[in-house]
Design an enzyme around this catalytic site. Structure first.
Site, PDB file in Angstrom:
ATOM      1  N   GLY A 180     -21.204  -8.442  42.463  1.00  0.00           N
ATOM      2  CA  GLY A 180     -20.562  -7.823  41.306  1.00  0.00           C
ATOM      3  C   GLY A 180     -20.200  -8.839  40.236  1.00  0.00           C
TER       4      GLY A 180
ATOM      5  N   ARG B 261     -18.461 -19.304  47.648  1.00  0.00           N
ATOM      6  CA  ARG B 261     -18.160 -17.937  48.043  1.00  0.00           C
ATOM      7  C   ARG B 261     -18.417 -17.740  49.534  1.00  0.00           C
ATOM      8  NH1 ARG B 261     -15.432 -13.315  46.498  1.00  0.00           N
ATOM      9  NH2 ARG B 261     -16.510 -11.461  47.251  1.00  0.00           N
TER      10      ARG B 261
ATOM     11  N   GLY C 252     -37.735 -11.876  12.702  1.00  0.00           N
ATOM     12  CA  GLY C 252     -36.404 -12.445  12.587  1.00  0.00           C
ATOM     13  C   GLY C 252     -36.108 -12.754  11.129  1.00  0.00           C
TER      14      GLY C 252
ATOM     15  N   THR D 240     -42.889 -11.143  26.182  1.00  0.00           N
ATOM     16  CA  THR D 240     -43.853 -10.423  25.334  1.00  0.00           C
ATOM     17  C   THR D 240     -43.962 -10.958  23.914  1.00  0.00           C
ATOM     18  OG1 THR D 240     -42.125  -8.750  24.901  1.00  0.00           O
ATOM     19  CG2 THR D 240     -43.725  -8.255  26.621  1.00  0.00           C
TER      20      THR D 240
ATOM     21  N   THR E 128     -46.813 -10.407  12.711  1.00  0.00           N
ATOM     22  CA  THR E 128     -46.951  -9.155  13.473  1.00  0.00           C
ATOM     23  C   THR E 128     -46.782  -7.917  12.586  1.00  0.00           C
ATOM     24  OG1 THR E 128     -46.163 -10.181  15.491  1.00  0.00           O
ATOM     25  CG2 THR E 128     -45.856  -7.808  15.321  1.00  0.00           C
TER      26      THR E 128
ATOM     27  N   GLU F  31     -44.258 -14.244  20.966  1.00  0.00           N
ATOM     28  CA  GLU F  31     -44.989 -15.519  20.832  1.00  0.00           C
ATOM     29  C   GLU F  31     -46.212 -15.529  21.746  1.00  0.00           C
ATOM     30  OE1 GLU F  31     -44.301 -18.102  18.738  1.00  0.00           O
ATOM     31  OE2 GLU F  31     -42.714 -16.891  17.858  1.00  0.00           O
TER      32      GLU F  31
ATOM     33  N   SER G 211     -50.479  -8.533  19.267  1.00  0.00           N
ATOM     34  CA  SER G 211     -51.288  -9.578  19.886  1.00  0.00           C
ATOM     35  C   SER G 211     -52.603  -9.795  19.138  1.00  0.00           C
ATOM     36  CB  SER G 211     -51.571  -9.206  21.344  1.00  0.00           C
ATOM     37  OG  SER G 211     -50.372  -9.148  22.076  1.00  0.00           O
TER      38      SER G 211
ATOM     39  N   ASP H 264     -48.017 -12.264  24.013  1.00  0.00           N
ATOM     40  CA  ASP H 264     -47.702 -11.452  25.189  1.00  0.00           C
ATOM     41  C   ASP H 264     -48.256 -12.144  26.447  1.00  0.00           C
ATOM     42  OD1 ASP H 264     -47.091  -8.509  26.268  1.00  0.00           O
ATOM     43  OD2 ASP H 264     -48.963  -9.205  27.163  1.00  0.00           O
TER      44      ASP H 264
END
Lengths: 715, 715
Positions: A434, A344, A211, A455, A172, A457, A178, A459
């Site tokens: 919460g 819960r 990366g 998005t 990229t 590997e 892309s 998009d």
């Protein structure tokens, strides 16, 4: 405390082969588990089907993913998280986790399916660790294995495997993500020195989001335009050292840090640029194209276009593994939210002294169960994808058609499962109120880390467009098989079919035949045939409609044709999604065949129906407008779905237990029984209070009593 | 570089009253701005309508929110972020930002509308700072102002305003969030010492998720069951000191830290518990209930239920301001994503040498523009809500009915706008590809911080349920106004109406009348009357259907009735959403009246139509099944919507410019022109290359040329 005793104890004594939900404490809600003696899911059997062909690899990987040294604290700076992840990577390298991917001549078993299966499971440890491992072995090392010759593999792969050479996968660019074909980095051959000169001509050509690039990478597999003897042969891949042993950038190499991201902050993403960086001629990964010392270019694939797409084909591994990881992440999220929802309680409704457990609210079932069903569908579909991938990558059926099918399937499923994962995690997080927002309960971190799956590997939108194009070209070649004179007739026929579908009379007849017999409508919609017919027709007709809309484009100028295609882009993406839905539905239905126990198959068929009917309901207007579903049945679907929700209610804990999400994978306190304990403590308090004489009486009760007293005095 | 010169320069010279989009560089795409001489949005006029009644407060607050000292770096530990936010809070206190909320006798202007408007704008600085300010002044201080008497106000409000007393609003408990009536903390009156004894009886009664509780709070407004003389008078609010001047917890007070959260980490959320903590009798905030020294309880509101809901009424301020903040956050996200989409190019389509700008892809318009339209609708609806709020809180029309209407409106809009914000931000983030995932581009942080908006200050599901109940009870009282004998007839009539709607013949007739005249269908659907009729009928019929389904419940036992209601919960929530859609559509339509310039009104009417038709399309199956929309029109809606997208395409930058999102609010490099600059540099490089003689020729071009040459040789 006794309802579920068998199950709890079995989960303590059972090994990994009888997975249950060992972390769930005994539920005490109104419908926590199916009543004794009633049909019950064979959890272990369903888990086995989910485990699939590479069950052993998955089991090992699940054990690894449960180990605390692969987890992370929730509050780390970016720098700390990167350091930790790198240390964890070293441990993974020591344990040689990726050796399954290596072909025999590099000492591995060439078990690509097992390798990807194993990789996917790492997502529940820490997605950063997973993706960093993916960069190192799935992309950087894999590029050498897939694109290099044996000499190159032997030179670089061992150091890549044991992390002596951390590497970046430099494809990229800032200007082109892309659209890989338009990359602008150049590698120009200098015959005088027998070297490549790598160069970044402008800012937009900087390699981006890589990366390992910001800090750790010592080398990179760099995609650049190969230029020799004045000819640009298109994008090829080069092995380029970028940092020395001390981690200093090599001359001419520049790097920038992408800084904090929305998630995955254990990975040092960054940019790389090259200022006339020289590397030896033999650093071109030369499987699909090479230059001789004098600069003569040669390739086993003549067409530059096909050559490019063949080289890019290696990328499919990333998409396959993201599909599996996303599905696994959905399983974890559902495990947490559904476990919590069965403990819960909030608001008294049907029982004045005991509050209602969240899972017994219709809205709660409605928000979680269709996602559970879709996650099952995605899991079964992924297993099929993994088979297709293993066949091609392990060389069993590595022909162009199989590759193309694999790429189309991956392009259809990766967007579907990553979308589902993000939606599911978000729904789960909100369903936990919460508590869902607190980091230790895992859901927010999971969403943050997986966010980029939509998005990277490939998009999602671009991939679905790819699927649509493939579906259209399949459809067109079908058209082509009709003889030339017949094409006009064929199209006219199709148009007529469509037109007929659009007449209200056809629908009316269906309505009348179903009328007054909702039971028949319910049964028939739950039949496999009905769902298959609907989903198949939908996938086909959506392609057909686009194809018909576009038939004029063939005679247009390229610019006009492109504009025409663009006018139907939304429909194209929709057709691709319909295709993915059909694939998932079929995979689910095929998986049912593997379940022999009638009760289990019955429950799982309900889950499949929930998936199928949910898909149909989501697109109901389309079915109604096309006259494919009558109004009578259309009205029925909503209530049928709600009926399915209640039928599945007693099985929800079993259904998530089959995912085999283990302690260590689940670290969320809300799914580890704390809620239940607190409720027991509170209930005991109130029991004691009711038993004691000096408990305060409520003002309301007092007023009611006084009113009564006044009334009786008056009489 | 000239197309948009006028606009760029105007944005530089204009003051804050003529807001444009000053950060957008000149777009150069195929349809960046409307062609000269064509109709153009009067940006300033639309901004003025959006600014609404409290424009001055908004302008001040926008200036403040743009100041860098109120922003934050993207990489901070939780501890660092908390410190920074607290320092920023001190600055806000110094600038007395919340004084607008104070009534006259406390030295303020009692301008509640202005106060909330001003507060909302802070979200674009840092949501953590906003919510911390909301906790301090909107909840803690506000509780004293709303629930205390003048003496109490004078004793505690000044220190709360200037941050001498940072405070927590201690309502929610671990065991009870949405169900406030069931809180378990007790405040028992001890007449012998004239003190309250605050106590947390068990773990589930710990106060939970309280902003300021982990570190900063020195006092708290604690909601606890008031018990005196053996009677439990229900939940009341007490002013309780919790830490001394040095920040040490006072005796009997316990605190725990909630730790890292999914977002809003500038706020020190935590838990509080009380072990027989004694406070003076006069620390009960006594406006709606008090005890004499001897422990006699007295209240101006006799009914305990009504008293409780009156006290809780103060909470509506939080919901009102979240509605506005969420809408503002959507505006910011759309500004970023749409600006980027008008600059970013990917893939060549219609022009072989110039790639297509993202905004020109149909799918991109389709994912962003309906959200833009809904954000406009939400903005206009919020202004109405703010008026309703100001009327009640500033005392203009403070009667029970006005309060109830306000609460219903807030309960309808807060879930709608927070859902929209999360969906919009996520869509914007994905629409920006990898760049959207980088923290500096703001979108991921915005999603993380706003995530909890869906579940705090009233969980979205619980609030919508509240709306549905109110709508049902309105409907029922309508029924009651019919005389007793008439009720049966009335219900029968309604049922008949519904049944008629469900017959396919009615639809068929409509189909035939529209048939072959799609132009008429298009025009009629874009008419305000059509949309209003559809949305009004939808909101009404959905309530009606639930009411009819539930009419048997009246005769059932409470438990059965509750179960019956639960079987229709999904429909009830759906009815509430339909109500919110109608409110938003009407608010948008009313706002159009304020736009005098015909071009502006025309464009904004297109935006309104996009909103109205999108809502209808999203629920199209329901309209079709009810026979309210014919198949002919139903089929038309999709293409009408796409037509609207293209009509609005030239105006997208103007439409986001009207949001007046300023530099300082936008800090995302992708929306500050970097993309455009890089493209210009790359384009210049390729121009120079094309002009030079020694540029490499592509292999493909070469092969094509050779093929041609071979062919001509053969001839």
């Amino acid at each position: 405390m006794t309802v579920d005793a068998d199950r709890s104890s079995s989960s303590i004594t059972s090994g990994t082969t009888v997975p249950t939900s060992p972390t769930s404490p005994t539920p005490t809600g109104p419908i926590p588990v199916p009543p004794a003696g009633s049909d019950r899911l064979d959890i272990a059997a369903v888990t086995e089907v989910l485990m699939g062909t590479w069950a052993d690899a998955r089991r090992d990987a699940r054990e690894r993913a449960a180990r605390p040294e692969f987890h992370r604290p929730t509050d780390l700076t970016v720098a700390e998280h990167r350091d930790l992840t790198f240390e964890q990577m070293k441990r993974l390298a020591e344990e040689n986790v990726s050796h399954l991917m290596l072909p025999e001549h590099l000492g591995g078993p060439n078990d690509n399916g097992g390798n990807v299966a194993s990789f996917e499971e790492l997502v529940v440890a820490d997605p950063s660790l997973q993706i960093k491992a993916g960069v190192q072995w799935g992309l950087f090392t894999s590029a050498i294995v897939q694109l290099g010759d044996e000499q190159q593999q032997k030179a670089w792969v061992p150091d890549a495997m044991d992390l002596t050479t951390p590497g970046a996968f430099a494809m990229t660019e800032i200007g082109h993500g892309s659209d890989v074909q338009s990359l602008a980095t150049t590698a120009t051959y200098d015959a005088s020195t027998e070297e490549w000169v790598l160069h970044t001509p402008f800012r937009a050509a900087w390699k981006e989001f890589l990366g390992n690039a910001a800090i750790h990478a010592k080398a990179a597999t760099v995609f650049a335009r190969l230029i020799t003897r004045g000819v640009d042969h298109g994008v090829h891949c080069f092995y380029v050292p970028v940092r020395d042993a001390e981690g200093e950038l090599l001359p001419g190499v520049r790097s920038e840090d992408d800084g904090p991201k929305g998630g995955l902050n254990g990975i040092d993403n960054g940019r790389l640029a090259f200022d006339h960086v020289r590397i030896p001629r033999t650093n071109l990964l030369n499987r699909y194209g090479d230059v001789a010392a004098d600069g003569t270019y040669a390739s086993p694939i003549e067409s530059p276009g096909r050559r490019f797409f063949t080289m890019l084909g290696t990328l499919v591994q990333g998409r396959v593994s993201l599909d599996g990881s996303a599905t696994r992440a959905s399983q974890l999220a559902l495990h947490i939210a559904i476990t919590y929802a069965t403990q819960r309680r909030q608001f008294t409704a049907s029982d004045p002294t005991r509050e209602t457990v969240l899972m017994d609210y219709q809205a709660h079932l409605h928000r979680l169960l269709p996602k559970l069903a879709a996650t099952y569908a995605g899991s079964f579909a992924h297993e099929q994808l993994l088979h297709a991938f293993d066949d091609v990558f392990s060389g069993h059926t590595d022909d162009p058609e199989a590759r193309e099918d694999l790429e189309t399937l991956a392009a259809a499923l990766k967007p579907t499962s990553t979308r589902l994962a993000l939606d599911t995690i978000q729904e789960c997080r909100e369903a936990c109120g919460g508590a869902g927002f607190i980091s230790e309960n895992q859901l927010v971190g999971l969403h943050q880390d997986l966010d980029v799956y939509a998005t990277f590997e490939g998009d999602n939108t671009v991939l679905l467009q790819l699927v649509a194009k493939r579906l259209l070209s399949d459809y067109t070649s079908e058209l082509k098989s009709v003889d030339r004179a017949g094409i006009g007739r064929f199209i006219a026929q199709r148009a007529e079919v469509l037109a007929k579908r659009h007449t209200p009379w056809a629908r009316l007849a269906q309505d009348l035949s179903d009328r007054g017999n909702s039971r028949r409508a319910f049964d028939s919609m739950r039949q496999s045939d009905f769902q298959e017919e609907m989903l198949t027709a939908r996938a086909r007709v959506k392609v057909e409609e686009v194809a018909l809309s576009l038939r004029a484009a063939g005679k247009m100028s390229p610019a006009d044709a492109a504009a025409e295609v663009n006018k139907h882009q939304v429909e194209m993406l929709d057709a691709a999604r319909a295709h993915a839905d059909l694939v998932r539905w079929r995979a689910f239905t095929a998986a049912l065949e593997q379940m022999e126990d009638p009760a289990t198959r019955g429950i799982m068929t309900d889950v499949r129906d929930l998936f199928g009917l949910s898909v149909i309901e989501d697109d109901l207007a389309w079915f109604l407008l096309g006259g494919m579903i009558s109004a009578q049945r259309g009205r029925q679907i909503g209530s049928d779905l709600r009926r399915l929700l209640w039928r599945l209610r007693p099985h929800v804990l079993d259904l998530v237990a089959a995912f085999d999400v283990r302690p260590g994978h689940v670290r969320a306190p809300i799914a580890l029984g704390g809620e239940h304990e607190r409720q027991e403590e509170a209930a005991a308090y109130f029991r004691a209070q009711r038993a004691s004489a000096d408990a305060p009486v409520s003002e309301k009760a007092l007023r009611d009593r006084e009113k009564k007293a006044r009334r009786s005095t008056k009489r």
